[in-house]
Design a protein around this motif. Structure first.
Motif, PDB file in Angstrom:
ATOM      1  N   LEU A  63       0.683  -1.146  -0.099  1.00  0.00           N
ATOM      2  CA  LEU A  63      -0.064   0.090  -0.066  1.00  0.00           C
ATOM      3  C   LEU A  63       0.896   1.279  -0.234  1.00  0.00           C
ATOM      4  N   GLY A  64       0.333   2.489  -0.384  1.00  0.00           N
ATOM      5  CA  GLY A  64       0.913   3.572  -0.356  1.00  0.00           C
ATOM      6  C   GLY A  64       1.641   3.980  -1.314  1.00  0.00           C
ATOM      7  N   TYR A  65       1.648   3.466  -2.636  1.00  0.00           N
ATOM      8  CA  TYR A  65       2.486   4.027  -3.753  1.00  0.00           C
ATOM      9  C   TYR A  65       1.734   5.202  -4.383  1.00  0.00           C
ATOM     10  N   GLU A  66       2.379   6.092  -4.351  1.00  0.00           N
ATOM     11  CA  GLU A  66       1.946   7.324  -5.038  1.00  0.00           C
ATOM     12  C   GLU A  66       3.101   8.207  -5.559  1.00  0.00           C
ATOM     13  N   SER A  71      -0.050  18.659  -4.405  1.00  0.00           N
ATOM     14  CA  SER A  71      -0.449  18.679  -2.941  1.00  0.00           C
ATOM     15  C   SER A  71      -1.500  17.623  -2.720  1.00  0.00           C
ATOM     16  N   GLY A  72      -1.097  16.861  -1.563  1.00  0.00           N
ATOM     17  CA  GLY A  72      -1.928  15.982  -1.148  1.00  0.00           C
ATOM     18  C   GLY A  72      -1.326  14.339  -1.600  1.00  0.00           C
TER      19      GLY A  72
END
Length: 240
Positions: A63-66, A71-72
């Motif tokens: 999880l968490g791949y960005e 912004s955000g």
């Protein structure tokens, strides 16, 4: 013992890269599938790397791949093509994309006043298609920069535990992980690993296998059992 093992990995990976090159050595197109492109690693070299990298049953879904940095957004591998990292090409005043283009192409022309940073045009012997290509700044998307070991795959395979500086260095590693390639094949590849995608240019398979495994060794990233099988099959086609 662990530190010694890591040291052995890095020495072998670096030695293989020295033999068959990185993004600064374009591959000559037009070779038959039975004839690996010039500069490709040997069967022994690919098999040595295969024996060293860790193998996992399947790619997990961390999880968490960005990738985005608006912004955000997580910005987990840092701003795209930043110059602010420690490693080859870092802190030289040029963005990573331009560095890879300049290293990968011939007949390169730079924008005046940019200290040979901003690439305006050049010729690429595209490794993925095997076709010669012309790059112009006006049609920049025609040639893109590929992460041979994809960022999201790296995230799933362990980069999610790395410190941010290491992730940024990985995303901008001109020596091991980046190639200038045609945009269509880069989009087709997306975040696929070797069991799901290999370059259409079969003459480049041995080079690609060695490069993928060198990245895995350099950063202690595993490969899946499916990738291992495909890369072992590729190794069997490489020169003795």
């Amino acid at each position: 013992m662990r530190k010694l093992w890591v040291a052995v990995l890095l020495v072998i990976a670096a030695a293989v890269m020295a033999v068959f090159g990185s993004c600064d050595r374009p591959i000559v197109p037009g070779f038959s599938p039975a004839e690996p492109a010039p500069g490709s690693p040997t069967r022994t070299q690919v098999e040595q790397l295969l024996a060293l990298v860790r193998v996992v049953a399947a790619r997990p879904d961390a999880l968490g791949y960005e990738r985005g940095c608006k912004s955000g957004e997580g910005c987990v591998f840092g701003p795209a093509w930043t110059d602010d990292y420690d490693g080859p090409g870092g802190h030289d005043g040029c963005g990573t994309r331009d560095n890879v283009l300049a290293l990968s192409m011939t007949e390169v022309e730079f924008r005046a006043g940019t200290r040979d940073c901003v690439v305006l045009s050049g010729s690429l012997a595209d490794p993925y298609s095997g076709e010669p290509m012309q790059f112009t700044k006006a049609d920049a998307g025609k040639i893109q920069i590929d992460h041979v070991y994809p960022l999201s795959a790296a995230w799933d395979m362990g980069a999610n535990t790395w410190l941010p500086d290491k992730r940024i260095r990985f995303a901008n590693d001109v020596a091991f992980n980046l190639l200038a390639v045609n945009g269509a094949d880069n989009q087709s590849k997306s975040d696929k690993t070797p069991s799901q995608w290999l370059p259409p240019n079969e003459a480049y398979h041995c080079f690609y296998a060695g490069k993928y495994l060198s990245v895995a060794a350099q950063y202690e990233l595993p490969i899946t059992q499916a990738d291992q099988g495909v890369l072992a099959s590729v190794a069997s086609t490489c020169a003795a």
